[in-house]
Every structure is written in structure tokens, then in C-alpha cells.
Design a protein around this motif. Structure first.
Motif, PDB file in Angstrom:
ATOM      1  N   GLY A   1      69.793  42.822  14.520  1.00 42.27           N
ATOM      2  CA  GLY A   1      69.282  42.949  15.899  1.00 42.27           C
ATOM      3  C   GLY A   1      67.809  43.407  15.678  1.00 42.27           C
ATOM      4  O   GLY A   1      67.045  43.137  16.424  1.00 42.27           O
TER       5      GLY A   1
ATOM      6  N   SER B   1      57.642  26.259  16.193  1.00 39.20           N
ATOM      7  CA  SER B   1      58.793  27.325  15.801  1.00 39.20           C
ATOM      8  C   SER B   1      58.510  28.642  15.549  1.00 39.20           C
ATOM      9  O   SER B   1      59.241  29.318  15.578  1.00 39.20           O
ATOM     10  CB  SER B   1      59.465  26.646  14.460  1.00 39.20           C
ATOM     11  OG  SER B   1      58.559  26.881  13.357  1.00 39.20           O
TER      12      SER B   1
ATOM     13  N   LYS C   1      68.023  36.740  20.352  1.00 36.18           N
ATOM     14  CA  LYS C   1      69.355  36.493  21.093  1.00 36.18           C
ATOM     15  C   LYS C   1      70.116  37.862  21.338  1.00 36.18           C
ATOM     16  O   LYS C   1      70.509  38.139  22.499  1.00 36.18           O
ATOM     17  CB  LYS C   1      70.197  35.467  20.292  1.00 36.18           C
ATOM     18  CG  LYS C   1      71.681  35.516  20.631  1.00 36.18           C
ATOM     19  CD  LYS C   1      71.608  34.535  21.886  1.00 36.18           C
ATOM     20  CE  LYS C   1      72.999  34.396  22.468  1.00 36.18           C
ATOM     21  NZ  LYS C   1      73.005  33.526  23.946  1.00 36.18           N
ATOM     22  N   ILE C   2      70.084  38.746  20.380  1.00 34.88           N
ATOM     23  CA  ILE C   2      70.827  40.202  20.403  1.00 34.88           C
ATOM     24  C   ILE C   2      70.545  40.854  21.491  1.00 34.88           C
ATOM     25  O   ILE C   2      70.886  41.557  22.286  1.00 34.88           O
ATOM     26  CB  ILE C   2      71.124  40.775  19.041  1.00 34.88           C
ATOM     27  CG1 ILE C   2      72.071  39.931  18.055  1.00 34.88           C
ATOM     28  CG2 ILE C   2      71.557  42.041  19.233  1.00 34.88           C
ATOM     29  CD1 ILE C   2      72.170  40.399  16.790  1.00 34.88           C
ATOM     30  N   LYS C   3      69.000  40.981  21.626  1.00 33.23           N
ATOM     31  CA  LYS C   3      68.603  42.131  22.664  1.00 33.23           C
ATOM     32  C   LYS C   3      68.541  41.293  24.181  1.00 33.23           C
ATOM     33  O   LYS C   3      68.411  42.109  24.904  1.00 33.23           O
ATOM     34  CB  LYS C   3      66.809  42.096  22.185  1.00 33.23           C
ATOM     35  CG  LYS C   3      66.683  42.738  21.028  1.00 33.23           C
ATOM     36  CD  LYS C   3      65.051  42.901  20.810  1.00 33.23           C
ATOM     37  CE  LYS C   3      65.054  43.570  19.437  1.00 33.23           C
ATOM     38  NZ  LYS C   3      63.719  43.293  18.712  1.00 33.23           N
TER      39      LYS C   3
ATOM     40  N   TYR D   1      71.541  28.874  14.362  1.00 36.89           N
ATOM     41  CA  TYR D   1      70.864  29.741  13.267  1.00 36.89           C
ATOM     42  C   TYR D   1      71.478  31.006  13.113  1.00 36.89           C
ATOM     43  O   TYR D   1      71.705  31.401  11.661  1.00 36.89           O
ATOM     44  CB  TYR D   1      69.232  29.988  13.702  1.00 36.89           C
ATOM     45  CG  TYR D   1      68.612  28.917  14.041  1.00 36.89           C
ATOM     46  CD1 TYR D   1      68.477  27.685  13.051  1.00 36.89           C
ATOM     47  CD2 TYR D   1      67.930  28.725  15.138  1.00 36.89           C
ATOM     48  CE1 TYR D   1      67.730  26.677  13.275  1.00 36.89           C
ATOM     49  CE2 TYR D   1      67.264  27.387  15.619  1.00 36.89           C
ATOM     50  CZ  TYR D   1      67.250  26.653  14.621  1.00 36.89           C
ATOM     51  OH  TYR D   1      66.450  25.415  14.829  1.00 36.89           O
TER      52      TYR D   1
ATOM     53  N   LEU E   1      65.686  34.927  11.328  1.00 35.05           N
ATOM     54  CA  LEU E   1      66.148  36.186  11.765  1.00 35.05           C
ATOM     55  C   LEU E   1      65.738  36.529  13.030  1.00 35.05           C
ATOM     56  O   LEU E   1      66.219  37.232  13.791  1.00 35.05           O
ATOM     57  CB  LEU E   1      65.952  37.243  10.657  1.00 35.05           C
ATOM     58  CG  LEU E   1      66.796  37.404   9.448  1.00 35.05           C
ATOM     59  CD1 LEU E   1      66.442  38.317   8.473  1.00 35.05           C
ATOM     60  CD2 LEU E   1      68.457  37.565   9.762  1.00 35.05           C
ATOM     61  N   SER E   2      64.356  36.261  13.397  1.00 37.08           N
ATOM     62  CA  SER E   2      63.994  36.680  14.712  1.00 37.08           C
ATOM     63  C   SER E   2      64.758  36.047  15.875  1.00 37.08           C
ATOM     64  O   SER E   2      64.797  36.600  16.892  1.00 37.08           O
ATOM     65  CB  SER E   2      62.388  36.057  14.900  1.00 37.08           C
ATOM     66  OG  SER E   2      61.566  36.471  13.854  1.00 37.08           O
ATOM     67  N   TYR E   3      65.242  34.637  15.622  1.00 38.43           N
ATOM     68  CA  TYR E   3      65.962  34.296  16.580  1.00 38.43           C
ATOM     69  C   TYR E   3      67.251  35.164  16.820  1.00 38.43           C
ATOM     70  O   TYR E   3      67.724  35.220  17.861  1.00 38.43           O
ATOM     71  CB  TYR E   3      66.426  32.850  16.337  1.00 38.43           C
ATOM     72  CG  TYR E   3      65.201  31.958  15.983  1.00 38.43           C
ATOM     73  CD1 TYR E   3      64.268  31.463  16.728  1.00 38.43           C
ATOM     74  CD2 TYR E   3      65.336  31.185  14.687  1.00 38.43           C
ATOM     75  CE1 TYR E   3      63.411  30.852  16.699  1.00 38.43           C
ATOM     76  CE2 TYR E   3      64.097  30.429  14.474  1.00 38.43           C
ATOM     77  CZ  TYR E   3      63.233  30.180  15.355  1.00 38.43           C
ATOM     78  OH  TYR E   3      62.314  29.220  15.280  1.00 38.43           O
ATOM     79  N   ILE E   4      67.780  35.445  15.760  1.00 39.90           N
ATOM     80  CA  ILE E   4      68.848  36.355  15.906  1.00 39.90           C
ATOM     81  C   ILE E   4      68.621  37.479  16.715  1.00 39.90           C
ATOM     82  O   ILE E   4      69.424  37.869  17.892  1.00 39.90           O
ATOM     83  CB  ILE E   4      69.620  36.760  14.558  1.00 39.90           C
ATOM     84  CG1 ILE E   4      69.915  35.388  13.639  1.00 39.90           C
ATOM     85  CG2 ILE E   4      70.736  37.607  14.723  1.00 39.90           C
ATOM     86  CD1 ILE E   4      70.356  35.592  12.267  1.00 39.90           C
ATOM     87  N   SER E   5      67.640  38.202  16.238  1.00 38.06           N
ATOM     88  CA  SER E   5      67.259  39.401  17.204  1.00 38.06           C
ATOM     89  C   SER E   5      66.805  39.185  18.597  1.00 38.06           C
ATOM     90  O   SER E   5      67.392  39.763  19.394  1.00 38.06           O
ATOM     91  CB  SER E   5      65.933  39.894  16.275  1.00 38.06           C
ATOM     92  OG  SER E   5      65.102  40.977  17.013  1.00 38.06           O
TER      93      SER E   5
ATOM     94  N   MET F   1      67.143  25.990  11.094  1.00 37.51           N
ATOM     95  CA  MET F   1      65.976  25.032  10.910  1.00 37.51           C
ATOM     96  C   MET F   1      65.707  24.978   9.402  1.00 37.51           C
ATOM     97  O   MET F   1      65.508  26.154   8.826  1.00 37.51           O
ATOM     98  CB  MET F   1      64.760  25.719  11.497  1.00 37.51           C
ATOM     99  CG  MET F   1      63.595  24.831  11.366  1.00 37.51           C
ATOM    100  SD  MET F   1      62.488  24.974  12.847  1.00 37.51           S
ATOM    101  CE  MET F   1      61.153  24.260  12.297  1.00 37.51           C
TER     102      MET F   1
ATOM    103  N   LEU G   1      79.369  35.157  18.075  1.00 37.86           N
ATOM    104  CA  LEU G   1      77.887  34.860  17.440  1.00 37.86           C
ATOM    105  C   LEU G   1      78.115  33.829  16.117  1.00 37.86           C
ATOM    106  O   LEU G   1      77.361  32.917  16.039  1.00 37.86           O
ATOM    107  CB  LEU G   1      77.084  35.722  17.135  1.00 37.86           C
ATOM    108  CG  LEU G   1      76.244  36.567  18.550  1.00 37.86           C
ATOM    109  CD1 LEU G   1      75.611  37.805  18.084  1.00 37.86           C
ATOM    110  CD2 LEU G   1      75.495  35.681  19.408  1.00 37.86           C
TER     111      LEU G   1
END
Lengths: 208, 208
Positions: free
Chosen positions: B205, A46, A71-73, B67, A65-69, A1, A204
Motif C-alpha cells: 500500500g 498507463s 486501490k488499497i488507499k 494486477y 505496484l502503483s495500482y495496488i497502492s 499489464m 484482493l
């Protein structure tokens, strides 16, 4: 974004003055409230800002970075585990090393009566190979890491927790296990290795 | 980014009817254009939809996974490389294995006159250790992978490209190198391993 310059300014203002009303933000930027409305909607939806009625806007600290976190979780061990290479405790060290080369894996799981009893890595083999031991005569049970010292994961664990175990315990591989209450032990269902994690990282990263 | 039910519906409509104008979307949803405006602004600014003047809205296919991908592609090898373990080509295989245990690494880089000439992994050592070779007498140069067969990365490469090389070539470690034009060779600056990637995965993560 990709945020606009004005949205970045709004975030800075909220960070320094929270809680702050939209009127106050508008006045600091010398803009009308209606001009700001779409920007505030975007920042709130968002998740970067949080709006509380009659109080104002807060900065949540969430970034991309929260989105990555998040997704990974959500990825579970059972989603990406690989097939384990399993041998019986009676096999010789030499035969186990040969099997490791044939299967091209870095760790082998050892079972006794079908239940997990040990783990052996390339590093364990190498340590013993240079130690001058007769590899043909020695059973693998002599050099393996035994329960309860085996670090493992279960199918429902998150892949993030698996990666944390690999790093914290400085190991290359984790057996994925399932408890067999009747037999009082653990069955081996799969494995998670640093290769599994690196492969997931590539998946990813490649995603466009 | 959490999308509302209406935003998800808009995405579905655009997917099936692109290019489509905001009037057409509004009429399909039985809503006014001004009601839709904030939703369309959010979907456009987040990159999920693309708006072309006088044509209409397109679906870009970007999701929250984009992202992750964008973030991963921005991380460079130089940002997270670790310190390499380097030995001279004249060292014996036995001494190299001992060094590998002391430093607790899975691969060692070999240099000749300070320039990269080879790479040896735990797997290479193990293959030779069980082969009955006299490890004390044999120099490491006899078993290492030599240039030009060494897969390497450079400091400015993305960490995603490094991870792709680790997976595609089925190797555990990549030397990070810098060309020395005068000496006609490569200096070793660092290393990237599956442990580096797994550690980065954990960092990404854990980020909340």
C-alpha cells in the motif's frame, strides 16, 4: 499489464535520457516514429511515461505496484470493519475471558456509561492469568489499556492507515470510534484487526 | 491505469456484443477504424480485451484488480517468512508462556528430536491458564495441537495460499516446513502470521 520487449526498451531509454523526444527514441531504436506511436501511447496512458509538449517523455517511476497502492488507499475502514465485542468496566476478568472465548475474538473493548474507556487483549489476560491474581474478583478495569493510550481509527480513515497503526504499535486490534461531543467521549462502532487485513488481502489476491 | 471515456465506451460495447469486429465497434461509435486503433491496442495490450483474428474482440473481465492479484500470487512464503520460536516437547507450559512473552510472539512451535510435533497459541495457553491446571508441572505436549492436525506451508507456496489457510482455518500462525525424508518428519524453517500478511499489505500500500 504485460509490456512487450520493445516497450521495456523504450522505458530504459527514457529512464537514462529524460526528457527525450519521440524522434530521439525512434532513432535510438532504428525505427520510425509512426511505428513507435502505439507503444508510446500505451506507456503514456498507463502512466509509466509522462509526455510534456515541446519537451519530451519522462519516466514517472510508476509500475504495476502503483495500482495496488491506489486501490488499497481507496478502501475505507467503514467498508470492512467488523462487529466489536464490548463489555462494561465492572465485569470481572474471568467473565471477560469467557466472553472472549465465546465470541472467539482476540480483543475486547471496555466502556463506561457507553463510552470507550479501555481495551484488553488475549496477551493482557494471559499476563495476568499466570501472575497468580484471583481473576474472579478483579474487575477488568484493573488490567485494561486506558484512554488516552488506546490507538483507534475513525470510519473515514483508509484501511492502509489502519494497517500501518497495527504494525507500528504492535497491536492486534483497533477500535473504530466516533466522537460524542455532548458526552465528551467516544462511541465504539466496530473493530479492525490483523484478521480483517488478512481477509482483505485474500479478497484482493483471489480477484481474477 | 486510467481509461478514457471512449475506452470505457468500447469496453461496454464489447461486453454486450462480443465477439465484435473493430468495424462494428467503429460504426456504433460513429468513428473511423483508424481513430479507434490506438484505443483498441491499449485495451488489448492491457489485457482488458482479447482479439481473435477473423472473429473479433472479447471482454476478458480483467480489471486493474487483476494486477494486484498477479502481484500477490508471485510473492512466495520464502520471500517474507519470519524466524520461528521453537521449543522442545519436554518444556513446561509455564516456561513456554514466559518464552512467548520474552520473544513477543503469538504462537510457539514444538519439536521432538528436531522435528515438528506441535503448535501452541496464546489462545491455547489462556484456555488452560483459566482452567486451574498447575502450569509448572504440565509439559507443553499436553496442550499443543499435534501432527497431523497442524496446518503448515512450504517455502515455495504463494503468500496468497498462506493467507487463505490463515483465514479458512481461523488460525494466527503457520509453520513453514521442509520435509526430512530420512528422519520421516518435518523441520521448521520459519513462520507466517497475520502480522506477516498485515506488514506485507502495508508495504504494498505504501508503494508509490
Amino acid at each position: 499489464m504485460q509490456l512487450s520487449e520493445r516497450q521495456e526498451k523504450i522505458i530504459d531509454i527514457v529512464k537514462e535520457n529524460q526528457p527525450i523526444t519521440s524522434e530521439a527514441i525512434a532513432s535510438m531504436l532504428k525505427l520510425t516514429r509512426s511505428t513507435l506511436r502505439p507503444d508510446l501511447a500505451i506507456l503514456t496512458m498507463s502512466g509509466i511515461l509522462d509526455a510534456r509538449p515541446k519537451v519530451g517523455y519522462f519516466y514517472t517511476g510508476k509500475t504495476s505496484l502503483s495500482y495496488i497502492s491506489e486501490k488499497i488507499k481507496k478502501i475505507k475502514v467503514s467498508d470492512i470493519k467488523s462487529v466489536p465485542v464490548v463489555v462494561d468496566e465492572a465485569i470481572s476478568i474471568y467473565d471477560a475471558i469467557v466472553l472472549m472465548f465465546i465470541e472467539d475474538v482476540g480483543s475486547i473493548y471496555v466502556t463506561s456509561k457507553g463510552l470507550l474507556s479501555g481495551v484488553v487483549s488475549r496477551k493482557d489476560f494471559l499476563r495476568n492469568a499466570i501472575g497468580g491474581i484471583d481473576l474472579n474478583k478483579m474487575p477488568i478495569g484493573m488490567i485494561m489499556t486506558r484512554m488516552p493510550n488506546i490507538v483507534y481509527v475513525e470510519p473515514e480513515d483508509s484501511i492502509l492507515d489502519a494497517a500501518i497503526k497495527l504494525i507500528d504499535h504492535e497491536i492486534d486490534s483497533l477500535p473504530v470510534i466516533e466522537e460524542d461531543k455532548e458526552a465528551k467521549g467516544y462511541k465504539v462502532l466496530g473493530r479492525i484487526t490483523k484478521t480483517t487485513i488478512t481477509g482483505l488481502f485474500v479478497e484482493l489476491g483471489k480477484n481474477d
